[in-house]
Structures are given as structure tokens and as C-alpha cells.
Design a protein around this motif. Structure first.
Motif, PDB file in Angstrom:
ATOM      1  N   PHE A  47       0.820  -1.211   0.000  1.00 45.28           N
ATOM      2  CA  PHE A  47       0.000   0.000   0.000  1.00 45.28           C
ATOM      3  C   PHE A  47       0.850   1.256   0.000  1.00 45.28           C
ATOM      4  N   ARG A  48       0.375   2.283  -0.689  1.00 46.88           N
ATOM      5  CA  ARG A  48       1.097   3.555  -0.729  1.00 46.88           C
ATOM      6  C   ARG A  48       0.787   4.450   0.460  1.00 46.88           C
ATOM      7  N   ASN A  49      -0.419   4.345   1.008  1.00 51.52           N
ATOM      8  CA  ASN A  49      -0.847   5.221   2.085  1.00 51.52           C
ATOM      9  C   ASN A  49      -0.254   4.742   3.417  1.00 51.52           C
ATOM     10  N   LYS A  50       0.937   5.220   3.704  1.00 52.59           N
ATOM     11  CA  LYS A  50       1.663   4.790   4.907  1.00 52.59           C
ATOM     12  C   LYS A  50       0.962   5.258   6.183  1.00 52.59           C
ATOM     13  N   SER A  51       0.350   6.426   6.157  1.00 56.02           N
ATOM     14  CA  SER A  51      -0.353   6.929   7.342  1.00 56.02           C
ATOM     15  C   SER A  51      -1.517   6.018   7.717  1.00 56.02           C
ATOM     16  N   ALA A  52      -2.226   5.504   6.728  1.00 55.43           N
ATOM     17  CA  ALA A  52      -3.345   4.597   6.997  1.00 55.43           C
ATOM     18  C   ALA A  52      -2.844   3.291   7.620  1.00 55.43           C
ATOM     19  N   GLY A  59      -8.616  -1.665   1.660  1.00 51.28           N
ATOM     20  CA  GLY A  59      -7.760  -0.517   1.913  1.00 51.28           C
ATOM     21  C   GLY A  59      -6.752  -0.747   3.021  1.00 51.28           C
ATOM     22  N   PRO A  60      -5.730   0.106   3.060  1.00 50.35           N
ATOM     23  CA  PRO A  60      -4.615  -0.097   3.986  1.00 50.35           C
ATOM     24  C   PRO A  60      -4.992   0.014   5.461  1.00 50.35           C
ATOM     25  N   TYR A  80       7.764   3.221   6.972  1.00 50.26           N
ATOM     26  CA  TYR A  80       8.254   4.339   6.164  1.00 50.26           C
ATOM     27  C   TYR A  80       9.603   4.082   5.493  1.00 50.26           C
TER      28      TYR A  80
END
Length: 183
Positions: free
Chosen positions: A31-36, A100-101, A152
Motif C-alpha cells: 500500500f502507498r498510504n503509509k499513514s493509513a 484498503g490499507p 516508512y
């Protein structure tokens, strides 16, 4: 405050090379959305470790006797020895990726923590310190300290961390806590 600091340090060290750290690496690759991903890890850890800390504090009411102290000390020592055994990476199905992440991270982390070394450690720490709040905060911070950099920074970070050394340090800490419980 001792419960917070000890719980944070012990879990951060115990988490090095753990299956949930490998799960963090896998999720970061998917997944690209690291915050999620991080928010999923945070919520899963808070839920799992709060329940574990509550159990540990509840059990503490039954282990005030000398037999209970021996059981608690022996448990710390056993977890210390268990930490010397490296985890194996579990295969993670991609059929849930559509959720989703955040949701995938939440569910997978919560499930991965059930019966894991850090969950057992949380129960033991809460039994020792009899503080659900501070142990939950400490073990959650320890999980985040160990897993957020992996999310990250990924594989580059994992190559630089001497996992065997951190496993031995965490093991020694648990064994020392067992000995201190006896004293």
C-alpha cells in the motif's frame, strides 16, 4: 512512570524481527498510504494491548501470594527464553487488499498479536505493575517505535538492525524482570 518506560522499552526490543514487524514491511510494500497503515497498527495495538493489560491487572489479584510471584517470575523468564526463537513470516492473503490499507492493517495486526510474544508480555507487565493504562500506553508506544520506521523506511532499515542482538537484549530484560520479581 516506570510501567510506561519499561513497557515501551521491552516491547520495542521484543518486536525486533517479530512477525508483526515483517507484516509492517509487507503492508508497506502493498500500500502507498503509509499513514493509513500506521493508524491501523495503532488502533489494533491499542485494542489488543488494552484487553491484554486488563487481563494482566485482573490476574494480579490472584497472584499476590508467594506462589503467584513465582509463577509471574517464571513467566517473565519463559518469555525471555521465547524471545530467543525467531519468528517465521506468515503468508498474507491479498484477497483483502480491496478493503484498503487502514482496515487491512487493523485486522491483520490485531489477529497477528493474538498469542504473540508482545501480547503475553503485555499481560505479564500489567500483572507486575497493576496499571492497565500505563502498560497499554507503553506497549503501544513500543510497537509503534518498532513498526513505524519499518512502514516508512522499509527493507533498508531492516538490513541495518542487528535482529539477533536486539532479541538477546530483550531476552535478558525479561529474564532480569523475572529475577527482580522473585527478589
Amino acid at each position: 512512570m516506570e510501567a510506561l518506560f519499561t513497557s515501551t522499552a521491552v516491547v520495542a526490543l521484543a518486536e525486533m524481527g517479530d512477525k508483526t514487524q515483517l507484516l509492517s514491511l509487507l503492508l508497506a510494500a502493498k500500500f502507498r498510504n503509509k499513514s493509513a497503515i500506521v493508524m491501523g497498527i495503532l488502533l489494533a495495538t491499542l485494542l489488543n494491548h488494552a484487553a491484554s493489560a486488563w487481563l494482566g491487572a485482573w490476574l494480579a489479584g490472584f497472584i499476590n501470594s508467594s506462589l503467584g510471584q513465582w509463577l509471574l517470575a517464571g513467566s517473565f523468564i519463559l518469555v525471555g527464553l521465547w524471545l530467543l526463537v525467531p519468528d517465521k513470516e506468515d503468508a498474507v492473503s491479498s484477497r483483502f487488499d480491496a478493503y484498503g490499507p487502514f482496515l487491512v492493517s487493523l485486522v491483520l495486526f490485531f489477529l497477528a498479536e493474538i498469542g504473540d510474544k508482545t501480547q503475553v508480555a503485555t499481560v505479564l507487565l500489567a500483572a507486575e505493575y497493576q496499571s492497565v493504562f500505563w502498560v497499554t500506553m507503553g506497549t503501544t508506544l513500543g510497537m509503534l517505535f518498532a513498526n513505524v520506521p519499518v512502514v516508512y523506511l522499509g527493507a533498508r532499515l531492516m538490513e541495518k538492525i542487528p535482529l539477533n542482538v536486539t532479541r538477546v537484549i530483550a531476552s535478558v530484560l525479561f529474564i532480569l524482570m523475572g529475577i527482580m520479581t522473585l527478589l
